[in-house]
Design an enzyme around this catalytic site. Structure first.
Site, mmCIF file in Angstrom:
data_model
loop_
_atom_site.group_PDB
_atom_site.id
_atom_site.type_symbol
_atom_site.label_atom_id
_atom_site.label_comp_id
_atom_site.label_asym_id
_atom_site.label_seq_id
_atom_site.Cartn_x
_atom_site.Cartn_y
_atom_site.Cartn_z
ATOM 1 N N ASP A 287 -3.165 14.776 15.822
ATOM 2 C CA ASP A 287 -2.284 15.558 16.688
ATOM 3 C C ASP A 287 -2.917 16.905 16.967
ATOM 4 O OD1 ASP A 287 -0.113 13.865 17.176
ATOM 5 O OD2 ASP A 287 0.616 14.185 15.125
ATOM 6 N N HIS B 85 3.646 -0.821 3.904
ATOM 7 C CA HIS B 85 2.901 0.421 3.679
ATOM 8 C C HIS B 85 3.941 1.530 3.503
ATOM 9 C CE1 HIS B 85 -0.453 3.300 4.143
ATOM 10 N NE2 HIS B 85 0.377 4.017 4.883
ATOM 11 N N HIS C 278 -8.051 8.758 5.665
ATOM 12 C CA HIS C 278 -7.712 8.974 7.074
ATOM 13 C C HIS C 278 -8.749 9.952 7.648
ATOM 14 C CE1 HIS C 278 -3.122 7.972 6.610
ATOM 15 N NE2 HIS C 278 -3.862 7.272 5.758
ATOM 16 N N GLN D 111 3.460 3.596 12.591
ATOM 17 C CA GLN D 111 4.273 4.790 12.402
ATOM 18 C C GLN D 111 5.582 4.361 11.757
ATOM 19 O OE1 GLN D 111 4.790 7.765 11.688
ATOM 20 N NE2 GLN D 111 3.760 8.590 13.499
ATOM 21 N N PHE E 250 10.905 14.953 10.668
ATOM 22 C CA PHE E 250 9.797 13.997 10.804
ATOM 23 C C PHE E 250 9.934 13.182 12.080
ATOM 24 C CE2 PHE E 250 8.952 13.416 5.969
ATOM 25 C CZ PHE E 250 8.292 14.634 5.964
ATOM 26 N N THR F 104 -3.988 11.056 3.680
ATOM 27 C CA THR F 104 -4.002 11.629 5.028
ATOM 28 C C THR F 104 -5.042 12.740 5.169
ATOM 29 O OG1 THR F 104 -2.307 13.262 4.533
ATOM 30 C CG2 THR F 104 -1.539 11.126 5.347
ATOM 31 N N TYR F 105 -5.272 13.102 6.430
ATOM 32 C CA TYR F 105 -6.282 14.095 6.793
ATOM 33 C C TYR F 105 -5.557 15.201 7.560
ATOM 34 C CZ TYR F 105 -10.965 15.493 8.379
ATOM 35 O OH TYR F 105 -12.144 16.147 8.600
ATOM 36 N N GLU G 60 0.847 5.517 0.824
ATOM 37 C CA GLU G 60 0.161 6.636 1.491
ATOM 38 C C GLU G 60 0.495 7.960 0.797
ATOM 39 O OE1 GLU G 60 0.012 6.629 5.810
ATOM 40 O OE2 GLU G 60 0.517 8.761 5.798
ATOM 41 N N SER H 232 0.832 -1.214 0.000
ATOM 42 C CA SER H 232 0.000 0.000 0.000
ATOM 43 C C SER H 232 0.862 1.257 0.000
ATOM 44 C CB SER H 232 -0.943 0.004 1.209
ATOM 45 O OG SER H 232 -0.224 -0.181 2.400
HETATM 46 P P1 FAD Z 1 -4.999 7.190 20.094
HETATM 47 O O1 FAD Z 1 -5.055 5.748 19.795
HETATM 48 O O2 FAD Z 1 -6.237 7.844 20.588
HETATM 49 O O3 FAD Z 1 -3.822 7.435 21.143
HETATM 50 C C1 FAD Z 1 -3.436 8.750 21.508
HETATM 51 C C2 FAD Z 1 -2.702 8.717 22.847
HETATM 52 O O4 FAD Z 1 -3.642 8.388 23.879
HETATM 53 C C3 FAD Z 1 -1.618 7.626 22.913
HETATM 54 O O5 FAD Z 1 -0.583 8.115 23.713
HETATM 55 C C4 FAD Z 1 -2.322 6.460 23.594
HETATM 56 O O6 FAD Z 1 -1.408 5.610 24.284
HETATM 57 C C5 FAD Z 1 -3.240 7.195 24.554
HETATM 58 N N1 FAD Z 1 -4.475 6.456 24.864
HETATM 59 C C6 FAD Z 1 -5.271 5.782 24.006
HETATM 60 N N2 FAD Z 1 -6.328 5.250 24.639
HETATM 61 C C7 FAD Z 1 -6.209 5.625 25.936
HETATM 62 C C8 FAD Z 1 -6.993 5.391 27.113
HETATM 63 N N3 FAD Z 1 -8.127 4.675 27.064
HETATM 64 N N4 FAD Z 1 -6.587 5.928 28.282
HETATM 65 C C9 FAD Z 1 -5.415 6.662 28.353
HETATM 66 N N5 FAD Z 1 -4.641 6.914 27.272
HETATM 67 C C10 FAD Z 1 -5.039 6.394 26.086
HETATM 68 N N6 FAD Z 1 -2.409 12.497 11.958
HETATM 69 C C11 FAD Z 1 -3.177 13.354 11.257
HETATM 70 O O7 FAD Z 1 -3.471 14.453 11.737
HETATM 71 N N7 FAD Z 1 -3.659 13.028 10.012
HETATM 72 C C12 FAD Z 1 -3.387 11.843 9.424
HETATM 73 O O8 FAD Z 1 -3.829 11.566 8.309
HETATM 74 C C13 FAD Z 1 -2.554 10.906 10.132
HETATM 75 N N8 FAD Z 1 -2.265 9.691 9.605
HETATM 76 C C14 FAD Z 1 -1.527 8.786 10.330
HETATM 77 C C15 FAD Z 1 -1.283 7.536 9.797
HETATM 78 C C16 FAD Z 1 -0.542 6.588 10.498
HETATM 79 C C17 FAD Z 1 -0.298 5.230 9.902
HETATM 80 C C18 FAD Z 1 0.005 6.936 11.771
HETATM 81 C C19 FAD Z 1 0.842 5.931 12.522
HETATM 82 C C20 FAD Z 1 -0.242 8.187 12.322
HETATM 83 C C21 FAD Z 1 -1.015 9.127 11.625
HETATM 84 N N9 FAD Z 1 -1.309 10.381 12.140
HETATM 85 C C22 FAD Z 1 -2.083 11.277 11.424
HETATM 86 C C23 FAD Z 1 -0.768 10.799 13.444
HETATM 87 C C24 FAD Z 1 -1.717 10.452 14.622
HETATM 88 O O9 FAD Z 1 -2.955 11.097 14.451
HETATM 89 C C25 FAD Z 1 -1.031 10.952 15.904
HETATM 90 O O10 FAD Z 1 0.133 10.207 16.165
HETATM 91 C C26 FAD Z 1 -1.905 11.031 17.148
HETATM 92 O O11 FAD Z 1 -1.210 11.749 18.169
HETATM 93 C C27 FAD Z 1 -2.270 9.672 17.723
HETATM 94 O O12 FAD Z 1 -3.274 9.119 17.018
HETATM 95 P P2 FAD Z 1 -3.903 7.693 17.415
HETATM 96 O O13 FAD Z 1 -4.989 7.463 16.462
HETATM 97 O O14 FAD Z 1 -2.853 6.679 17.563
HETATM 98 O O15 FAD Z 1 -4.497 8.057 18.866
#
Ligand code: FAD
Length: 294
Positions: free
Chosen positions: A115, A274, A83, A184, A224, A54-55, A22, A20
């Site tokens: 983020d 990916h 995304h 990541q 990055f 991505t978003y 991205e 895939s």
């Molecule tokens: P979560 O899974 O919600 O985790 C966020 C934090 O909260 C982590 O530290 C986790 O350990 C913690 N956490 C989760 N659940 C709990 C709980 N129940 N209690 C306490 N803590 C908890 N960002 C963008 O803006 N746009 C994109 O398109 C984008 N694409 C991405 C694609 C990939 C493949 C990856 C790996 C990352 C991407 N990101 C993108 C970045 C991502 O949005 C950030 O890294 C963000 O900070 C974390 O997202 P997450 O979905 O893993 O969050």
């Protein structure tokens, strides 16, 4: 378009890795013309299984993301995952975006928290979601979409409890109904295999697709990795530094590094690759060629 989980099941049954690419939404009409006129057509020669788009932070690319996914699917016949993040969105807004995605024929969503905008700490939007896991649940309750989530081989930067605590949250996301995990970027395969082993021990069977970035600039990769918490091994960083401004040599070095990384990942059972393409084709195509997947 198909669910990615079904595409992957077919590849797995055939003993082949799922491939895939991205992409991110381009900012200018010229960027769009290059992407659809050159970059994507040349990447299509590698016969990818799916793509993802991505978003942007705070929903800034909302329309663009959905538009690009629709175009890739309709004009190139390639299943593409949109995304989607929880940043600055209420639950109702997310529902509206999903309605729009469904109308455009989008069937796969990468469910992310996102983020916080630069300089801010993460804060849940009133009426929105705090964690990606809540978005996964929402998507599952709504139905109609295949769901992917993000995984962090080195642990997520914000997770106070450290790597394993973050991985436990990842298990929670998968258990709420995610079909697949994309990691990541990482540069030390040991990090990927440690996470893969942890997930296996926890009974997770969803595929863990390794996210690979072909490095083409020492400065860019430092930026990055600082942003996303991926460690660049010292030996690799020194090799890149020694090449200085020789752009071609840096790119070749990045291709060699990623080729070796991918080869070991596939040899040791990773379900696919990916690529973070950065909307470029050359390095990715050379890596795939080196691997005999071109
Ligand atoms: P979560 O899974 O919600 O985790 C966020 C934090 O909260 C982590 O530290 C986790 O350990 C913690 N956490 C989760 N659940 C709990 C709980 N129940 N209690 C306490 N803590 C908890 N960002 C963008 O803006 N746009 C994109 O398109 C984008 N694409 C991405 C694609 C990939 C493949 C990856 C790996 C990352 C991407 N990101 C993108 C970045 C991502 O949005 C950030 O890294 C963000 O900070 C974390 O997202 P997450 O979905 O893993 O969050």
């Amino acid at each position: 378009m198909r669910f990615i989980r079904d595409i992957h099941a077919g590849k797995e049954a055939a003993g082949k890795p799922t491939l895939s690419f991205e992409f991110f939404p381009f900012k200018t009409p010229e960027g769009e013309a290059t992407f659809f006129g050159k970059t994507l057509p040349s990447l299509m020669t590698a016969k990818p299984d799916y793509a993802s788009v991505t978003y942007g932070a705070g929903g800034t690319t909302r329309e663009k993301t959905l538009e690009i996914v629709e175009c890739i699917q309709n004009d190139f016949g390639l299943t593409t995952m949109a995304h989607l993040t929880c940043v600055r969105h209420t639950r109702a807004e997310i529902g509206g975006i999903l309605d729009e995605a469904a109308k455009r024929g989008i069937r796969n969503i990468l469910a992310l928290r996102g983020d916080p905008p630069p300089g801010e700490n993460w804060a849940q939007t009133e009426g929105g979601f705090e964690y990606a896991s809540e978005l996964v649940t929402y998507l599952r309750e709504r139905g109609g979409f295949g769901v992917g989530v993000a995984g962090f081989p080195e642990g997520h930067m914000d997770c106070a409890g450290g790597r394993e605590a973050d991985w436990r949250h990842l298990v929670g996301k998968v258990n709420r109904g995610a079909d697949l995990v994309i990691t990541q970027m990482f540069f030390d395969n040991a990090d990927y295999f440690r996470l893969a082993g942890f997930l296996r021990e926890q009974g997770v069977t969803a595929p863990l697709f390794p996210g690979i970035i072909p490095v083409s600039s020492a400065g860019q990769i430092r930026k990055f990795s600082a942003m996303c918490g991926a460690t660049v091994p010292e030996a690799f960083a020194s090799r890149l530094d020694a090449l200085g401004d020789d752009a071609e040599a840096v790119r070749d070095c990045g291709i060699d590094y990623a080729t070796a990384q991918c080869r070991e990942l596939l040899d040791r059972g990773a379900p696919g690759l990916h690529f973070y393409t950065l909307n470029k084709s050359q390095s990715v195509l050379r890596i795939l060629d080196n691997l005999g997947l071109g």
